[in-house]
Write an enzyme that holds these catalytic residues in place. Structure first.
Site, PDB file in Angstrom:
ATOM      1  CG  ASN A 140      -5.209   4.557  -3.413  1.00 52.04           C
ATOM      2  OD1 ASN A 140      -5.173   3.856  -2.289  1.00 52.04           O
ATOM      3  ND2 ASN A 140      -4.428   4.606  -4.391  1.00 52.04           N
ATOM      4  CG  ASP A 141      -5.812   2.415   1.970  1.00 53.92           C
ATOM      5  OD1 ASP A 141      -5.211   2.524   1.006  1.00 53.92           O
ATOM      6  OD2 ASP A 141      -5.421   2.243   3.111  1.00 53.92           O
ATOM      7  CD  GLU A 193      -9.637 -20.478 -12.644  1.00 49.21           C
ATOM      8  OE1 GLU A 193      -9.486 -20.790 -11.586  1.00 49.21           O
ATOM      9  OE2 GLU A 193     -10.509 -19.675 -13.075  1.00 49.21           O
ATOM     10  CG  ASP A 219     -11.688 -15.931 -13.555  1.00 52.14           C
ATOM     11  OD1 ASP A 219     -10.823 -16.524 -12.722  1.00 52.14           O
ATOM     12  OD2 ASP A 219     -12.994 -15.727 -13.033  1.00 52.14           O
ATOM     13  CG  ASN A 262      -1.868   1.133   1.287  1.00 49.92           C
ATOM     14  OD1 ASN A 262      -1.925   1.863   0.173  1.00 49.92           O
ATOM     15  ND2 ASN A 262      -2.598   1.095   2.142  1.00 49.92           N
ATOM     16  N   GLY A 265      -6.275  -2.216   1.086  1.00 49.30           N
ATOM     17  CA  GLY A 265      -5.748  -0.984   0.584  1.00 49.30           C
ATOM     18  C   GLY A 265      -4.563  -1.262  -0.148  1.00 49.30           C
ATOM     19  CG  ASP A 275      -1.772   1.650  -3.541  1.00 47.66           C
ATOM     20  OD1 ASP A 275      -0.566   1.319  -3.826  1.00 47.66           O
ATOM     21  OD2 ASP A 275      -2.165   2.156  -2.730  1.00 47.66           O
TER      22      ASP A 275
HETATM   23 CA    CA Z   1      -4.033   2.289  -0.967  1.00 42.85          CA
END
Ligand code: CA
Length: 622
Positions: free
Chosen positions: A141-142, A366, A337, A136, A162, A164
């Site tokens: 920006n969390d 996958e 995915d 983080n 959080g 990033d």
């Molecule tokens: Ca963050």
């Protein structure tokens, strides 16, 4: 009494008039480029009554070939062709309805010179991480009050933590030192999903697999600009960018689902129907139609609805978003995915469209299968299936299971290394087994160290197989610093934060000083083998020759015309003197060998000692 009633009528009429005034609020793809190989572009135009407009575009080199209405009058689909001569600039989408004219600016950009679509080869070593759980760099920006899930809390294993993209970018040197050549993150696309109740626990969509806007990177990760910046840095270090795609489903909060273009945008069922999570009805020549339908059209979970990829607008929407992301963010390869639950002809069209635009593009899906025939079904293969996949690669779940079982159960007639040897013995089914992505664990499995009961000898043996056998290896973050845990009681246990990535962490395992002796030993082991692999063509493109395991030992060679690397593992708790005469087919012409892990030189190739519970990697020398 009369007056308020009159006012209500006025308000009502005004609202009808407002509702009938057509608007264009959004156009997807959000922009496009000139100079793409395919001249075709289909715009999804959205806004109240956007479907009632008569459209025109007047821009040199751009032709509006067709405009189409769908069930929902708030959508129009515009098919354009863009000539090779068209220049970058802003065109106006003009919509007319009676005396009204609405215009919307649409940007055609020039293509930049960032490397992109470089693909992956067996020379690569991929690192998989979850950006929410790695580092983080920006606590600002969390969390955001305007998102459906407003929380971030590192004390809860189920909520966002959080991490990033800037945090990831701060640790590229760490990855480079480890020998990594490609970065794969779980999806970065916006997941503006509410928390969901799973097994009585509220969980955040921090994993990223519930897209809510295909053209936006989640702002909790830093948004579009942060992703571009990260990918510029990744490319500047000489690494490649792998993006994680989800075509099978979207998040229930996807913007298009709030006012769907047509009911058949999704697979609809009279009553909620989950996929069976069984892939066999697709590959099995004896399966029933209803079983196939449930596998393919059933929903992954109630909050991840299943997209109807046989609707051509849905298919175009997904394919164009993949090309847009590749071009905009400079993506080199795609991991896909839940590959098995997608409409397979759609997947072929999508793979082909990416490859037409980017000839070296590499995709690996996958497909969580339990045998090689079924694994082959989902990639280019040599089996006469009625459907032929055009996918370049695929995740090698067969070898993953074999290695985990081999090291968990110990050696025996049909167990231990025999499982690895037998899995590889089935490679004839693939067009090119070197293109499979091999791995020991990932965010959906038990961590490898726990599977091998935290036995560091077995841990090293597994990593040796991973980094020296055929294929493109990928490591799951933290394996190199001995992160462990089982999925039980929840998958959050195998998705813990990387120690040192977050403010206030007591330990920083990104640095040697922050790691314990055992962790440094593990890190150095991976680093030594991965960097050796990086510079050893025999381990990239060399052929594989394996010898039947005998009494708990397993020997194979990777070799070219000029070079050979011998890999020998001993699963027993006794040292073994290898009968080297058995390997003369591969050792002839060589007189000595260098132990890649210790640097020791063995001067007599007739006598190779293989200590108990050990993996040897020997570079043969003349
Ligand atoms: Ca963050």
């Amino acid at each position: 009494m009369k007056k308020p009633f009159f006012l209500l009528i006025v308000l009502f009429c005004w609202r009808i008039a407002a509702a009938q005034t057509p608007q264009i609020q959004r156009v997807d793809p959000t922009n496009w480029w000139v100079g793409m190989k395919s001249p075709n572009l289909q715009l999804l135009v959205y806004g109240p009554n956007a479907g009632s407009l008569t459209y025109s575009i007047n821009y040199p080199g751009v032709k509006l070939v067709k405009s189409s209405k769908v069930e929902n009058k708030n959508y129009a689909f515009l098919d354009l062709t863009i000539a090779p001569t068209a220049k970058a600039g802003t065109l106006q989408i003009v919509g007319k309805s009676g005396s009204q004219t609405i215009t919307r600016a649409y940007q055609l950009k020039a293509r930049d010179n960032q490397p992109k679509g470089q693909g992956l080869t067996s020379a690569d070593f991929i690192y998989l991480l979850m950006p929410d759980r790695f580092s983080n760099a920006d606590p600002a920006n969390d969390k955001f009050a305007d998102l459906a899930d407003k929380e971030a809390d590192r004390n809860s294993p189920f909520l966002r933590h959080g991490g990033d993209l800037k945090g990831v970018g701060n640790h590229l040197d760490y990855l480079k030192e480890l020998g990594v050549t490609a970065l794969w993150m779980t999806p970065v696309i916006e997941n503006n999903q509410p928390q969901t109740n799973e097994g009585g626990v509220m969980r955040s969509a921090y994993h990223g697999y519930g897209f809510t806007d295909h053209y936006t990177v989640d702002k909790r990760l830093g948004g579009n600009e942060a992703y571009k910046e990260l990918n510029r840095k990744v490319h500047a270090t000489g690494m490649r960018v792998v993006q994680d795609a989800v075509y099978n489903h979207v998040g229930i909060n996807h913007w298009l689902l709030k006012d769907m273009p047509s009911k058949d945008w999704l697979h609809q069922w009279p009553n909620y129907t989950n996929t069976s999570y069984k892939y066999q009805p697709v590959t099995d020549p004896h399966s029933s139609a209803i079983d196939r339908k449930v596998t393919l059209d059933g929903w992954f979970v109630p909050f991840l609805p299943d997209l109807n990829q046989s609707n051509p607008y849905v298919a175009n929407y997904l394919i164009q978003s993949a090309i847009w992301n590749t071009e905009e963010f400079a993506v080199d390869a795609w991991r896909i995915d839940t590959y098995m639950y997608n409409d397979q002809p759609f997947m072929n069209r999508c793979n082909a469209a990416l490859q037409a635009e980017y000839p070296k593009m590499y995709t690996f899906g996958e497909s969580w299968v339990n045998n090689s025939v079924d694994q082959a079904y989902y990639t280019r293969n040599r089996i006469n299936f009625p459907f032929k996949s055009n996918q370049t690669g695929g995740l090698d779940f067969v070898l993953y299971s074999a290695i985990n079982a081999a090291l968990n159960e110990g050696e025996g007639w049909d167990s231990g290394a025999n499982r690895v040897q037998q899995a590889l013995a089935q490679d004839a089914v693939y067009e090119d087994p070197m293109k499979l992505v091999t791995f020991l664990d990932n965010h959906d499995t038990d961590r490898f160290l726990s599977v091998v009961k935290e036995d560091l000898n077995n841990y090293k043996m597994g990593l040796t197989w991973l980094l020296t056998t055929r294929g493109i290896p990928h490591l799951y973050y933290g394996t190199e610093i001995l992160m462990k845990n089982f999925k039980n009681p929840s998958d959050a246990e195998v998705r813990r934060d990387f120690p040192g990535g977050f403010e206030g962490d007591k330990e920083n395992k990104f640095t040697a000083a922050g790691r314990s002796k055992a962790e440094n030993d593990a890190f150095e082991f991976v680093k030594t083998l991965a960097n050796y692999r990086k510079n050893t063509p025999a381990l990239h493109s060399g052929k594989l020759m394996q010898y039947l395991p005998q009494n708990g030992t397993y020997v194979y060679f990777r070799y070219t015309d000029k070079a050979a690397v011998m890999v020998a593992t001993n699963q027993t708790d006794k040292p073994v003197g290898l009968d080297m005469a058995r390997f003369s087919e591969r050792t002839q012409g060589f007189t000595k060998a260098r132990n890649v892990l210790t640097g020791e030189v063995i001067t007599d190739l007739k006598l190779v000692q293989l200590p108990a519970k050990t993996a040897l990697v020997l570079e043969l020398q003349r």
